[in-house]
Structures are given as structure tokens and as C-alpha cells.
Design an enzyme around this catalytic site. Structure first.
Site, mmCIF file in Angstrom:
data_model
loop_
_atom_site.group_PDB
_atom_site.id
_atom_site.type_symbol
_atom_site.label_atom_id
_atom_site.label_comp_id
_atom_site.label_asym_id
_atom_site.label_seq_id
_atom_site.Cartn_x
_atom_site.Cartn_y
_atom_site.Cartn_z
ATOM 1 C CE LYS A 1 -0.102 -0.220 5.006
ATOM 2 N NZ LYS A 1 -0.703 -0.897 6.155
ATOM 3 C CE1 TYR B 1 14.719 31.463 4.819
ATOM 4 C CE2 TYR B 1 14.713 29.083 4.489
ATOM 5 C CZ TYR B 1 14.618 30.369 3.982
ATOM 6 O OH TYR B 1 14.424 30.560 2.632
HETATM 7 C C1 LIG Z 1 0.037 -1.837 6.752
HETATM 8 C C2 LIG Z 1 -0.570 -3.066 7.290
HETATM 9 C C3 LIG Z 1 0.219 -4.203 7.538
HETATM 10 C C4 LIG Z 1 1.731 -4.184 7.466
HETATM 11 O O1 LIG Z 1 2.241 -3.610 8.654
HETATM 12 P P1 LIG Z 1 3.819 -3.460 8.937
HETATM 13 O O2 LIG Z 1 3.889 -2.916 10.313
HETATM 14 O O3 LIG Z 1 4.328 -2.512 7.923
HETATM 15 O O4 LIG Z 1 4.404 -4.814 8.801
HETATM 16 C C5 LIG Z 1 -0.442 -5.356 7.920
HETATM 17 N N1 LIG Z 1 -1.790 -5.386 8.079
HETATM 18 C C6 LIG Z 1 -2.565 -4.306 7.871
HETATM 19 C C7 LIG Z 1 -4.032 -4.394 8.069
HETATM 20 C C8 LIG Z 1 -1.976 -3.102 7.498
HETATM 21 O O5 LIG Z 1 -2.745 -2.033 7.314
#
Ligand SMILES: *Cc1c(COP(=O)(O)O)cnc(C)c1O
Length: 372
Positions: free
Chosen positions: A35, A261
Site C-alpha cells: 500500500k 532560517y
Molecule cells: C500496513 C498493514 C500491515 C503491514 O504492517 P507493517 O507494520 O508494515 O508490517 C499489515 N496489516 C494491515 C491491516 C496493514 O494495514
């Protein structure tokens, strides 16, 4: 000279980390979380690289899944937040995309949808994180409602862990106990066992009891440990993303002079300051404080002064012979994004995921220098 800030994505490191995930849970199948553009690493390239090693790719929404299908990747996909209209179910059935159901409204929409082929549903139970998922007491009823829909070909029981990265936090045991109870009740009701999925990266690495039919690692595939402490397996991960740039100017300033800055950093001695072409417009966090580590010519130096849009300033007084054009690593295989994140009030997940389009990615297959 083109803009020197760039992201190197090491595809061999990605495969190496995926191999670790497979070996850490040999009895489970792998759902790779890609994702948010594979946590900023490029979802199509990541999917192509891991295609033969995983069973499913997990995405947050249909738009992300379409990009994978448009690239010609036919692997099973899963929408972690599920569908939000009947049309989305229609698209999932057509594109062979599995979907999470985490609330009653999604079952109503599924009833209304016209489906050209069957669909696999992952029923999510809220075991205590209180973000998504049906109440444990409702799980059996909702499973039954779903299995009564003829187009639902497969059902998988899933949950998500809130604190698995804290390996001494008893909350994970509570979540696992609630999940086990729901599962037991469901299997008693059905008279057969069900497929399950619980573990994220931290669960996969540190909580063997969370291993299910499928595990769902994300961050570990990209080579970042989910833990804030040492861990024998997580410490073998190799970061996939290296964010690098170059020195574009150097000056010597006297004690008492200030940098950047707002004049927030003052030299306590005669100092050599290198200006590096990477700022928050390139993905470097503006919240990074003076003292944040930066590698100049492979040596540790400290960020001084505020982060600008296009540049940062680094104290290189202790490094000999720094010249214009010298290579700088902002984070990557020699300096963990997790360590930089600590100086910027965030975590490694956010740093790698929020890189802007301006910073171009270069995909390489280098040799893994870190051995197991
Ligand atoms: C993003 C996600 C994962 C992966 O999590 P990590 O901590 O990156 O391993 C697994 N399950 C769900 C439902 C997620 O949203």
C-alpha cells in the site's frame, strides 16, 4: 548538473528481506503490504520483484490495486480497507481482487453488487485496536451472512495488532486470546477449521503465536526494523531505500555565528558548514532537529540549523577534505531511516512513505553487503 538528490531502491535487498520473512514463518503464506506506493518504494517495481515469492499483495484501496493490474501483474490482491460502494465490489470480482469486510455496511453493499465472478472476503475482527473490524461477538453471525452470499467463494478470519512492536507489552497477548476465542467459536459453529491472518512485521518476527495461514508484513520487506530495540532477525534486514544527495557549497564560519532560517544554530567554535541539496521539498523532514545524523563521504556529521525547502546545512568541521560534489546519505543502508526519524518526531515508516515526486527513484540490483 541535474538535481543531485535521489532515491536508490535496492531490489536485491527487497528480495533478501522477503526471504527473511519467509524463513521466519515457514508454515505461513505471505501477503506483502505494498500500500501507499509500497511505502514510497514504487508499488509496481516492488510487486514485479516479489511476484514469485509471495501469495498476495495488500493495498489500501481500489485505485492502488488498479495500478498493479494496469502494469500487467496478475497476482492475487487484497484491499485492506475493503469496498465502499457496490461498484467497487463489481470491479474487485472482475479484477480478481480479494477484499476485507470490517463492518455491516460492507455486507449490505456486497448484497447489492453485480459480480461477474466469485470473490474472496477477509472478515476483520476488532480485537482491541479499535480502528477497523467487527465486534468479536458479531463475528460468527457476520461470517454466516457472508457465506450465505453465493458469490463469496472463500472466507478468511483476520485481525490487526496494535502493539506487536513492543515485545513485552501484554496487550498483544490479550488480542491473540480474543482472536483465538472468536476462531474457536466460529470453528465450532462451522464444524471445520478456518484460514487466519494476524501478523504484521512485528508479529511475524516476535510473536510466533500470531502466525496464521497468511502473515502480512510491510515495513520489514523494506528493510526497516519495526522494533526500537535490538532483535536477532530484524537486525539482519537490509534497508531498501537510500536517500542521497551531494554537497553544493562549503564555508567556514567563526564561533558565535549562526546558520539558517531563524538563526537557530550557533557555532560554538570555528566551524566548517557544508550545504547539501536536499530539503523538505525533496522529502527530508522539516522537523529534523540540529544534531540529526547525516553521512558525508560515509562519515557521520550533524545537521545544523533549520531544514530549508531545497537544502540542509551540515557541520563537517571534523571531516577532512570535504569538497563540493561529495556524496551525502540522508538515510539508507549505512544510516537507518529509523534513527533519523527519532530526531524528527516521527518513525521510519513515515519518512520513506512521504517522499515527493520531485525526488527521482533509481532501481538497482547491487550485491548485498550485509551477510546473514
Ligand atoms: C500496513 C498493514 C500491515 C503491514 O504492517 P507493517 O507494520 O508494515 O508490517 C499489515 N496489516 C494491515 C491491516 C496493514 O494495514
Amino acid at each position: 548538473m541535474s538535481r543531485p538528490s535521489e532515491i536508490i531502491i535496492d531490489l536485491d535487498a527487497l528480495k533478501h528481506n522477503c526471504g527473511l520473512a519467509l524463513r521466519a514463518a515457514p508454515a505461513s503464506r505471505l501477503v506483502a503490504a505494498i500500500k501507499a506506493d509500497a511505502y514510497g518504494h514504487g508499488s509496481v517495481e516492488v510487486a514485479r520483484t516479489l511476484n514469485e515469492h509471495v501469495d498476495v499483495f495488500a493495498l489500501s484501496c481500489l485505485e492502488e490495486a488498479r495500478l498493479i493490474r494496469e502494469a500487467g501483474i496478475t497476482k492475487r490482491l487484497l484491499l485492506l480497507e475493503g469496498c465502499f460502494s457496490a461498484d467497487e465490489y463489481t470491479a474487485c470480482a472482475r479484477l480478481n481482487i480479494d477484499t476485507v469486510v470490517h463492518q455491516q455496511e460492507q455486507i449490505e453493499l456486497l448484497h447489492d453488487a453485480t459480480l461477474s465472478s466469485s470473490i474472496r472476503v477477509w472478515l476483520k475482527v476488532d480485537t482491541g485496536m479499535h480502528r477497523l473490524g467487527v465486534a468479536p461477538d458479531d463475528a460468527v453471525t457476520m461470517w454466516q451472512q457472508l457465506s450465505d452470499i453465493s458469490a463469496v467463494s472463500d472466507l478468511i478470519l483476520i485481525t490487526h495488532l496494535a502493539s506487536a512492536d513492543e515485545t513485552d507489552n501484554p496487550f498483544t497477548e490479550r488480542q491473540l486470546a480474543i482472536f483465538a476465542q472468536v476462531r474457536q467459536e466460529l470453528e465450532k459453529h462451522l464444524g471445520h477449521s478456518v484460514d487466519t491472518s494476524i501478523a504484521n512485521s512485528a508479529g511475524l518476527l516476535a510473536w510466533p503465536d500470531s502466525h496464521g495461514t497468511y502473515n502480512r508484513p510491510g515495513i520489514m520487506l523494506y528493510g526497516l526494523t519495526p522494533f526500537s530495540h535490538a532483535h536477532p532477525m530484524a537486525d539482519k534486514l537490509v534497508p531498501v531505500m537510500t536517500f542521497q544527495s551531494r554537497v553544493i557549497a562549503i564555508r567556514t564560519i567563526e564561533a558565535g555565528e549562526k546558520v539558517g532560517y531563524g538563526n537557530t544554530w550557533e557555532a560554538s567554535q570555528r566551524s566548517v558548514v557544508a550545504t547539501v541539496a536536499a530539503g523538505y521539498g525533496d522529502g527530508y523532514p522539516r522537523t529534523a532537529q540540529s544534531g540529526t545524523p547525516v553521512l558525508v563521504k560515509g562519515r557521520r556529521a550533524s545537521l545544523v540549523g533549520r531544514v530549508s525547502m531545497d537544502m540542509i546545512t551540515v557541520d563537517v568541521t571534523h571531516i577532512d577534505d570535504v569538497s563540493i560534489g561529495d556524496e551525502v546519505e540522508l538515510w539508507g543502508q549505512r544510516l537507518s531511516a529509523n534513527e533519523v526519524a527519532l530526531w524528527a518526531q516521527t518513525n521510519g515508516y513515515e519518512l520513506v512513505t512521504r517522499m515527493p515526486l520531485r525526488t527521482l527513484k533509481r532501481y538497482v540490483s547491487a550485491q548485498i553487503s550485509k551477510t546473514e
